[in-house]
Scaffold this active site. Structure first.
Site, short mmCIF file in Angstrom:
data_model
loop_
_atom_site.label_atom_id
_atom_site.label_comp_id
_atom_site.label_asym_id
_atom_site.label_seq_id
_atom_site.Cartn_x
_atom_site.Cartn_y
_atom_site.Cartn_z
N ASP A 1 -86.17 -19.94 58.98
CA ASP A 1 -86.39 -20.53 57.85
C ASP A 1 -87.87 -19.99 57.34
O ASP A 1 -88.09 -19.20 56.40
CB ASP A 1 -86.97 -21.59 58.03
CG ASP A 1 -86.57 -22.73 58.55
OD1 ASP A 1 -85.57 -22.88 58.54
OD2 ASP A 1 -86.89 -23.66 59.24
N ARG B 1 -100.92 -22.46 67.14
CA ARG B 1 -101.10 -22.99 65.69
C ARG B 1 -102.53 -22.51 65.56
O ARG B 1 -102.88 -21.55 64.66
CB ARG B 1 -100.83 -24.64 65.30
CG ARG B 1 -99.33 -25.02 66.00
CD ARG B 1 -98.45 -23.66 65.20
NE ARG B 1 -97.25 -24.43 65.59
CZ ARG B 1 -96.29 -24.01 65.90
NH1 ARG B 1 -96.19 -22.37 67.78
NH2 ARG B 1 -95.07 -24.16 66.41
N ASP C 1 -96.88 -28.66 63.60
CA ASP C 1 -97.10 -27.91 63.51
C ASP C 1 -97.82 -28.12 61.75
O ASP C 1 -99.10 -27.03 61.78
CB ASP C 1 -95.92 -26.59 63.65
CG ASP C 1 -95.86 -26.79 65.46
OD1 ASP C 1 -96.84 -27.30 65.56
OD2 ASP C 1 -94.77 -26.54 65.29
N SER D 1 -84.64 -27.12 67.61
CA SER D 1 -85.28 -26.46 67.71
C SER D 1 -86.79 -26.38 68.93
O SER D 1 -87.12 -27.37 69.07
CB SER D 1 -86.27 -27.63 66.47
OG SER D 1 -87.52 -26.84 66.32
#
Ligand code: ARG
Length: 400
Positions: free
Chosen positions: A14, A95, A124, A175
């Protein structure tokens, strides 16, 4: 004018497609920033090269493992932070750190936007965007994956068509997000919450040890500082425990959790070090914290975890909680012994120079120093209100 954008780059499909897509569709100049938080990644040089091959004008790798361990994992451990009582916030913790580096890099390179590769369905994106707004409200946040409307297949074709080197293959059905604090595995057949996670998903907790052993974790002011008497930094403690505890096949979670965006999601995690540390730390607190402090702390812990999960690492309430938690840790110093056997990890002992456990008060043998006669008056007063109630109201009701 070309827009300069700093993209949080993982080296995966991605974000590699995102480099090219933002370059072509938005006329952007993309700087790829990869932040090493202890994930099992390809060689970082390969990651840099891949970003460049995808069209990034620059590709930067920051080793933030030490910072992640010290400034993110350690405070989360002191707060025994477990979302919905179970999940130690693996992705949620990394994050805000990634965002801190994104914002610094954007400022350094004069970029007016940052970007991430998150979908519109997950947590996220919330963490990336809210953290960015907390640190620099003037920065624009771009989320190409929410715009391009491509499926995974489409992305693979896009990558082939544009000569973007990717390793994505059909076996990558999961994932995965990992760092020092653990590993999250979602999607594939596990999207049916009834399905047993296939054995192949476990990496850190593959059973490798068949004996039993003890491991003693030393804490100082709530921070782990040694293993079996050997002084170690936070990063080394985590690395070491992931290896030791993981080898006993312990530290797995299989749960359905509530995402911030309103979706229930089946998640599997393996977090041998973080779960063992929280288990040990909480246990040490049981002898080091006075009762009211211990209880009040236990009340805020779920809220603390929720704030971090919901992307509010940089928020006034979370900061205030940190101050409370930090102050509570002054005497959380001592050792905890964990016993490990295949599939199990449990506390078998704790000790502290500041222990509030008083043998003389607790013992039933001759060393007893407790003043038994004090109890009579205490218990009488403790029950006085109930006795009055029973005489005037309660007892009557029972008779009726
Ligand atoms: N559900 C977890 C969380 O929200 C893990 C997310 C993992 N991220 C991923 N891209 N696989 O924190």
């Amino acid at each position: 004018m070309t827009k300069r954008v700093v993209l949080a780059y993982s080296g995966g499909l991605d974000t590699s497609v995102a480099v090219r897509w933002m370059t072509d569709e938005m006329g952007a100049e993309v700087i790829a920033l990869a932040v090493d938080v202890g994930q099992s990644s390809d060689d970082w040089e390969v990651v840099r090269e891949r970003a460049k091959a995808a069209g990034a004008v620059d590709a930067i790798v920051v080793d933030a493992r030490e910072e992640f361990a010290e400034d993110f994992c350690a405070p989360a451990l002191k707060a025994n932070a477990l979302y919905e009582g179970r999940y130690p916030l693996v992705s949620a913790l990394s994050r805000p750190l990634i965002v801190k580096h994104l914002v610094e890099t954007a400022r350094y390179h004069g970029a007016e936007a940052v970007a991430h590769g998150c979908t519109g369905k997950g947590n996220d994106q919330v963490r990336f965007e809210v953290s960015t707004r907390a640190l620099d409200p003037d920065l624009e946040v771009i989320a190409p994956v929410r715009h391009w409307g491509m499926t995974r297949e489409d992305c693979i074709h896009y990558a082939y068509d544009h000569d973007i080197p990717i390793t994505a293959t059909k076996e990558k059905v999961y994932s995965i997000d990992d760092n020092l604090w653990g590993r999250a595995i979602e999607c594939g057949e596990m999207e049916d919450p009834w399905n047993v996670p296939p054995p192949g998903v476990w990496l850190l907790t593959k059973l490798r040890s068949t004996d039993e052993r003890d491991v003693v974790i030393g804490f100082d002011g709530g921070r782990p500082v040694s293993i079996d008497g050997e002084p170690l930094g936070m990063l080394e403690v985590i690395d070491r425990l992931n290896d030791i505890v993981g080898s006993f096949g312990w530290g797995r979670l299989d749960m359905v959790e509530n995402r911030r965006v309103g979706i229930k999601s089946r998640e599997t995690y393996e977090c041998p070090a973080s779960l063992a540390l929280i288990l040990a730390h909480k246990d040490l607190e049981s002898i080091c914290l006075e009762r009211d402090l211990d209880r009040e702390k236990a009340r805020i812990e779920p809220r603390y975890a929720e704030l971090v999960y919901d992307g509010l690492w940089f928020s006034p309430l979370k900061q205030a909680f940190d101050a409370f938690v930090e102050s509570s840790q002054e005497f959380v110093t001592g050792d905890v012994r964990l016993h490990l056997s295949p599939g199990s990890c449990s506390v078998t002992g704790r000790r502290s120079p500041h222990s509030l456990y008083d043998y003389g008060l607790a013992t039933y043998d001759a060393a007893d120093s407790f003043r038994h006669q004090d109890s009579a008056g205490f218990v009488r007063l403790w029950g006085l209100g109930i006795e009055t109630w029973a005489q005037r109201q309660g007892a009557k009701r029972i008779k009726d």
